[in-house]
Design a protein around this motif. Structure first.
Motif, PDB file in Angstrom:
ATOM      1  N   THR B 155       0.846  -1.198   0.000  1.00 14.99           N
ATOM      2  CA  THR B 155       0.000   0.000   0.000  1.00 14.99           C
ATOM      3  C   THR B 155       0.882   1.249   0.000  1.00 14.99           C
ATOM      4  N   THR B 157       3.053   4.671  -0.390  1.00 10.52           N
ATOM      5  CA  THR B 157       4.365   4.887  -1.008  1.00 10.52           C
ATOM      6  C   THR B 157       5.437   4.466  -0.004  1.00 10.52           C
ATOM      7  N   PRO B 232       6.325   1.812  -5.283  1.00  7.90           N
ATOM      8  CA  PRO B 232       5.714   3.142  -5.432  1.00  7.90           C
ATOM      9  C   PRO B 232       6.459   4.198  -4.614  1.00  7.90           C
ATOM     10  N   SER B 234       6.835   8.369  -3.622  1.00  3.27           N
ATOM     11  CA  SER B 234       6.004   9.579  -3.576  1.00  3.27           C
ATOM     12  C   SER B 234       6.647  10.724  -4.347  1.00  3.27           C
ATOM     13  N   ARG B 273      -8.002  -3.791  -6.228  1.00  6.23           N
ATOM     14  CA  ARG B 273      -7.995  -2.409  -6.746  1.00  6.23           C
ATOM     15  C   ARG B 273      -9.299  -1.680  -6.381  1.00  6.23           C
ATOM     16  N   ALA B 276      -8.940  -0.665  -2.751  1.00  4.12           N
ATOM     17  CA  ALA B 276      -7.969   0.434  -2.655  1.00  4.12           C
ATOM     18  C   ALA B 276      -8.620   1.740  -3.101  1.00  4.12           C
ATOM     19  N   ALA B 277      -9.368   1.684  -4.198  1.00  6.31           N
ATOM     20  CA  ALA B 277     -10.019   2.897  -4.710  1.00  6.31           C
ATOM     21  C   ALA B 277     -11.021   3.422  -3.684  1.00  6.31           C
ATOM     22  N   PRO B 282      -3.423   4.159  -2.585  1.00  2.00           N
ATOM     23  CA  PRO B 282      -2.825   3.474  -3.731  1.00  2.00           C
ATOM     24  C   PRO B 282      -2.283   2.100  -3.342  1.00  2.00           C
ATOM     25  N   ALA B 284       0.203  -1.213  -5.071  1.00  2.00           N
ATOM     26  CA  ALA B 284       1.080  -1.558  -6.189  1.00  2.00           C
ATOM     27  C   ALA B 284       1.510  -3.011  -6.064  1.00  2.00           C
TER      28      ALA B 284
END
Lengths: 318, 318
Positions: B155, B157, B232, B234, B273, B276-277, B282, B284
């Motif tokens: 999850t 960054t 991910p 930032s 996803r 997460a949305a 976010p 990855a």
């Protein structure tokens, strides 16, 4: 064993309960149901134990003082989580792990998890333990349930651990049994579980009989009268102290006894004595609750002024 | 506030939940049912926080790092017990109590009990927290459940807190947001609860993505392949670091992110996803599990040698 990884490996060998997940997960997962009793007590080197105390004794005490809180709620221990400040040094941590293994077996309570952290050089060893217990079916007695007219009872003998501390400090000499009362407190788990439904209030004696009795009275909105003459003293204690008022005041204000203190109506006396006999644990009626506030002290028929110090003031938060 | 009794009074004002019994009993008593998640993490001054860190930030971090362990098990926090080494000093303990009050309100988790002890003069502040949570109905995911073919997800960054630490140490300058990631970690509680039934294994990233991914693989009896290019980063991090391989290796081996790392089959991608949305967090896909052992690192199509250091070795026991 001088490496933290060796110590963690020793803990893994202790934490064999499935809920511990091999100490390889983020957390322990334990199925529970009902009222759960939770307590957390810390021990700090130089404050709660002496640099010369053995690691095995410290491990025992860490477990025992937390289980004593569960005993005071009549709870059955179901798990422990430990926070351990790793300070290294030859043998200490390995000895601690051996002592912890011994203690969790003696009390049949699983180590479920926790944290090991490296302490900065020179920092005192700092240990924390969380104990989790299952409350008795009738609910966990509180400190606040005493009623006017209830008797105040204490288990075992009082003041032994205080003299044991004096022996450990080299201030006194005396029987090894007193030193053992200080180093190896015995939480009254079985008795606490058996008596829980007969009491109106219960607590353990960690900071001193007078201060802990006073806290029970305050929490219950009552006054408490304590009779020094009724405080049970051991033969070991009386082998090095005369049986007089200063001795009894010293015993009533010494800490670390980890006996139970409980309130019950006079009608419960026969039931209490039967449970005590069944557990081979002496009990004594050491006082009575009345309407009002504060602590009244007497020695038999003679009123006695309260000592300036009632016990240790820095007790656990909960 | 320089007295321990003032600090305890401040804690009593925080611990208003009935299970805390006003911090005036031997223990907290909380009704629970089902799988209970238990974790205990410590913070030591000079080891886990800097002497210059504010007391409010330390209080936040103490709560957040423990709740992150609950998040990794999909658990709902139900209570905290704190062990607090009281060291005095102008304002620190009062500020800590204010920070603790803020944190328990922010996470809606009650302080139920614990212990406050006076530390010897000069000793580092030493704090422990036990967090208790309710596991999700489907059970708490473990670190050990990944299967060959599962994807590894992260999850948020990665690496921000590591740069925040460098900023706190004065080794770097950079956006305040990075410093905040270090001082104010955000346990992914809501996401962890929502995703728990969709994952095969889950853990938090406390010691570094690579080392924590490696632990998940080891616990699951698998190998893990991690793609540096997929980690991910930032915009804040990329504002002071070039987007190259050393930056990505630094991010993957920095600790304190308190993001979640989880394993799930490729078929779960759409569900992941969507969750997460829904949570505005976010996610990855940063790797994949395969039969075998160890960690394989690549950067897109290029195999990369593992760095000598995968993260912090002194992780929590459980």
């Amino acid at each position: 064993m001088t490496r933290e990884s060796d110590f963690i490996a020793a803990l893994r060998a202790i934490a064999t309960h499935p809920a511990a997940r091999g100490l390889a997960d983020d957390a322990a997962v334990l199925p529970l149901s009902g009222d759960i009793v939770l307590t957390h007590d810390m021990l700090v080197e130089g404050v709660h134990f002496l640099p010369g105390d053995t690691a095995q004794d410290v491990a025992w005490k860490l477990v025992a003082v937390n289980l004593s809180d569960l005993a005071a709620k009549g709870a059955v221990p179901v798990g422990l989580l430990m926070g351990y400040g790793f300070a290294g040094g030859p043998g200490w941590d390995a000895d601690f792990a051996a002592g912890l293994d011994h203690a969790v077996r003696a009390f049949a309570v699983p180590l479920l998890g926790g944290d090991t952290v490296a302490m900065p050089a020179g920092a005192p060893r700092t240990l924390g333990l969380t104990a989790i217990g299952q409350a008795p079916a009738g609910g966990a007695p509180s400190r606040a349930g005493a009623r006017a007219g209830d008797d105040l009872w204490a288990t075992g003998t009082i003041g032994d651990a205080g003299l044991g501390l004096a022996i450990a400090l080299g201030d006194r000499t005396g029987p090894a049994a007193l030193l053992r009362r200080y180093h190896r407190p015995q939480p009254r788990l079985a008795f606490g579980q058996a008596i829980a439904t007969s009491v109106a209030a219960m607590a353990d004696i960690s900071d001193g009989l007078l201060i802990d009795a006073g806290r029970m009275a305050t929490a219950s909105g009552l006054a408490i009268a304590v009779d020094l003459a009724a405080i049970p003293l051991s033969d070991d204690l009386l082998s090095i102290q005369p049986d007089n008022r200063p001795t009894r005041i010293a015993a009533a204000t010494a800490g670390d006894d980890y006996e139970l203190l409980f309130a019950a109506p006079p009608s419960a006396e026969a039931a209490i004595r039967a449970i005590a006999a069944e557990h081979g644990l002496p009990v004594a009626r050491v006082g009575a609750f009345t309407a009002g506030t504060g602590i009244a002290l007497r020695d038999g028929a003679t009123a006695v002024a309260l000592p300036g110090r009632l016990g240790f003031e820095h007790g656990p938060v909960a």
